[in-house]
Design a protein around this motif. Structure first.
Motif, PDB file in Angstrom:
ATOM      1  N   SER A  77       0.915  -1.083  -0.047  1.00  0.00           N
ATOM      2  CA  SER A  77       0.028   0.019   0.159  1.00  0.00           C
ATOM      3  C   SER A  77       0.860   1.488   0.094  1.00  0.00           C
ATOM      4  O   SER A  77       2.053   1.158   0.480  1.00  0.00           O
ATOM      5  N   ILE A  78       0.211   2.052  -0.623  1.00  0.00           N
ATOM      6  CA  ILE A  78       1.168   3.414  -0.615  1.00  0.00           C
ATOM      7  C   ILE A  78       1.164   4.033   0.976  1.00  0.00           C
ATOM      8  O   ILE A  78       0.392   4.087   1.685  1.00  0.00           O
ATOM      9  N   PRO A  79       2.745   4.264   1.098  1.00  0.00           N
ATOM     10  CA  PRO A  79       2.846   4.772   2.705  1.00  0.00           C
ATOM     11  C   PRO A  79       2.048   5.932   2.911  1.00  0.00           C
ATOM     12  O   PRO A  79       2.094   7.122   2.117  1.00  0.00           O
ATOM     13  N   TRP A 127       3.743  10.496  15.901  1.00  0.00           N
ATOM     14  CA  TRP A 127       3.526  10.445  14.327  1.00  0.00           C
ATOM     15  C   TRP A 127       4.508   9.636  13.724  1.00  0.00           C
ATOM     16  O   TRP A 127       5.840   9.469  14.132  1.00  0.00           O
ATOM     17  N   TYR A 128       3.994   9.337  12.588  1.00  0.00           N
ATOM     18  CA  TYR A 128       4.895   8.102  12.062  1.00  0.00           C
ATOM     19  C   TYR A 128       4.259   7.994  10.488  1.00  0.00           C
ATOM     20  O   TYR A 128       3.384   8.598  10.216  1.00  0.00           O
ATOM     21  N   VAL A 129       5.060   7.083   9.773  1.00  0.00           N
ATOM     22  CA  VAL A 129       4.530   6.882   8.627  1.00  0.00           C
ATOM     23  C   VAL A 129       4.390   5.286   8.466  1.00  0.00           C
ATOM     24  O   VAL A 129       5.051   4.488   9.265  1.00  0.00           O
ATOM     25  N   GLN A 172       9.144  13.722   3.867  1.00  0.00           N
ATOM     26  CA  GLN A 172      10.394  13.002   3.291  1.00  0.00           C
ATOM     27  C   GLN A 172      10.647  11.813   3.338  1.00  0.00           C
ATOM     28  O   GLN A 172      11.014  10.979   2.595  1.00  0.00           O
ATOM     29  N   TYR A 173      10.396  11.388   4.696  1.00  0.00           N
ATOM     30  CA  TYR A 173      10.352   9.960   4.972  1.00  0.00           C
ATOM     31  C   TYR A 173       9.481   9.121   4.328  1.00  0.00           C
ATOM     32  O   TYR A 173       9.879   7.982   3.380  1.00  0.00           O
ATOM     33  N   THR A 232       5.628  -2.543  10.869  1.00  0.00           N
ATOM     34  CA  THR A 232       5.976  -1.465  11.936  1.00  0.00           C
ATOM     35  C   THR A 232       6.173  -0.181  11.353  1.00  0.00           C
ATOM     36  O   THR A 232       6.908  -0.072  10.323  1.00  0.00           O
ATOM     37  N   PRO A 233       5.488   0.762  11.890  1.00  0.00           N
ATOM     38  CA  PRO A 233       5.573   2.204  11.449  1.00  0.00           C
ATOM     39  C   PRO A 233       6.994   2.763  11.666  1.00  0.00           C
ATOM     40  O   PRO A 233       7.747   2.215  12.605  1.00  0.00           O
ATOM     41  N   PHE A 234       7.378   3.575  10.829  1.00  0.00           N
ATOM     42  CA  PHE A 234       8.702   4.201  10.999  1.00  0.00           C
ATOM     43  C   PHE A 234       8.429   5.563  11.197  1.00  0.00           C
ATOM     44  O   PHE A 234       7.771   6.456  10.996  1.00  0.00           O
ATOM     45  N   TYR A 235       9.129   5.637  12.458  1.00  0.00           N
ATOM     46  CA  TYR A 235       9.075   7.046  13.180  1.00  0.00           C
ATOM     47  C   TYR A 235      10.319   7.765  12.943  1.00  0.00           C
ATOM     48  O   TYR A 235      10.337   9.156  12.780  1.00  0.00           O
TER      49      TYR A 235
END
Length: 450
Positions: free
Chosen positions: A30-32, A45-47, A84-85, A63-66
């Protein structure tokens, strides 16, 4: 050599998407997306994104990317970092990186020097170079072992509420939020050790619903169950929980309260009393009676909703986003000169007809309900079964019985549907049965001994 803009887009598309999608199969990921906790800087907050598990064939929440995003203390800075992430992560995924595989060989092959065409369009070249630099310098950790995300329970419900906010009305959203706030407050009091959404269970939710039943009613308990299920379904759809366990909690059988119809004598006495003591409330009731609107629909009406030339009214109904009805002459002659008001004025603004009223919709409805209770119910000693809604039942009953005298029941109902706004004959028939509008003719002759 020169490349036109179309060629640049085509070249970028082919190089970026060949590894991400196979048009003959399901998409790999899925699109981040960015989770911003509805702007709350005290939350994480995260991606986040999902990737198709090669063993099960199903999309699995990763796992979400912080990163370092939550070190920033302003919304703008935090969103800039996460944006940007997100771009960087999307780039890696499009190049073929997978959280379920060893990406070492892929990483080495992608980092080899590749001869690229010279692009003379400076803005485009500059943008491509900037993106490449971010990809090369931003560390993204792709783990072979993927763990389920453990989102805080408040954070998870905020996520679901934020989703609902985009797709339901303000009134419906307020109902969701109020009930979720009560639920979370109860959890904090009775189960303070529960921190993450994956710790919430059917048993705990059942316990909460039982407490609602004990303190209020079965109907209110069922309403909580319905709205909790709707919110938790959002969490399941976004893979924050494995399943919506609330669906497995049964509803309780209830006997709904019904507003009774007024007798002819009582209705006439109420109208006469209000004519002398409260003409604003009387006109409010006449919109319910003559135009067959629901009380909350009357509260929504603005001056601009009334077409003076055609004598029609447009409003948001229970079963339709926009419905148009004629205003019968009996009601039209009761209205003041509407051209003197601002089109955005409310038709009913508290103690006056036409004007600005800074009050929420539910508060406006409660205002007239309490006014009716004080000025009418107490005077006429009316029980709990009588209210503003009773006038709608009363006048639909009057209409049906007048129509059925001149035509067959089916013809009468067909004409009545145009007036009441019911969407189907079956819905109208059920409504008429509920309010006892349909009564048989005298059947005494059938009971006599022959």
């Amino acid at each position: 050599f020169m490349l036109n803009f179309k060629q640049i887009i085509t070249f970028a598309y082919e190089s970026e998407y060949d590894n991400a999608y196979d048009l003959n199969t399901k998409k790999k990921f899925s699109i981040p997306k960015i989770y911003d906790a509805n702007g709350d800087l005290s939350k994480r907050w995260y991606v986040y994104f999902s990737y198709r598990n090669p063993k099960t064939g199903k999309l699995k929440r990763i796992t979400p990317f912080y990163g370092d995003a939550n070190k920033y203390r302003s919304k703008e800075d935090r969103m800039q970092v996460l944006t940007q992430y997100r771009k960087t992560l999307l780039k890696f995924l499009q190049q073929g990186y997978s959280p379920f595989a060893d990406n070492s060989q892929l990483h080495s092959s992608l980092n080899k020097k590749i001869e690229k065409p010279v692009i003379t369009l400076n803005p485009v070249k500059t943008e491509i170079k900037a993106i490449e630099e971010v990809i090369e310098t931003t560390p993204i950790k792709i783990e072979e072992k993927v763990e389920e995300p453990k989102m805080e329970i408040r954070e998870a419900f905020d996520f679901a509420l934020n989703y609902k906010k985009q797709v339901v009305s303000v009134t419906t959203f307020r109902g969701y939020k109020n009930r979720i706030d009560v639920f979370l407050k109860w959890i904090n009091t009775t189960h303070p050790t529960i921190k993450n959404i994956d710790e919430l269970t059917k048993k705990i939710t059942f316990e909460f619903l039982n407490s609602v039943l004990e303190n209020t009613s079965a109907r209110n308990r069922n309403n909580y169950r319905t709205e909790l299920s709707s919110i938790i379904q959002v969490l399941e759809d976004n893979e924050l929980i494995k399943s919506n366990f609330v669906k497995k909690i049964p509803t309780l059988k209830t006997t709904p309260n019904r507003n009774k119809t007024y007798t002819q004598e009582t209705q006439e006495a109420i109208f006469k009393h209000l004519e002398e003591n409260d003409q604003v409330l009387l006109l409010f009731i006449k919109f319910i009676s003559y135009n067959l609107l629901r009380p909350i629909e009357v509260c929504r009406l603005q001056i601009k909703d009334i077409n003076i030339a055609n004598k029609t009214i447009q409003f948001k109904a229970k079963n339709s986003p926009l419905k148009t009805k004629i205003i019968p002459e009996l009601l039209w002659k009761e209205l003041p000169d509407l051209t003197q008001f601002n089109p955005d004025d409310l038709l009913f603004a508290g103690d006056q007809i036409g004007g600005h009223w800074d009050a929420k919709l539910n508060n406006r409805r409660d205002f007239y309900s309490k006014r009716f209770k004080k000025n009418v119910k107490q005077k006429f000693d009316l029980g709990i079964d009588y209210g503003l809604y009773s006038f709608r039942h009363t006048y639909i009953t009057k209409l049906y019985r007048a129509l059925v005298k001149e035509s067959s029941p089916f013809e009468a109902k067909s004409k009545l549907m145009l007036i009441t706004g019911h969407l189907s004959m079956s819905a109208l028939e059920k409504y008429l049965r509920d309010i006892d509008a349909e009564l048989p003719t005298d059947y005494s002759d059938m009971l006599k001994n022959k």
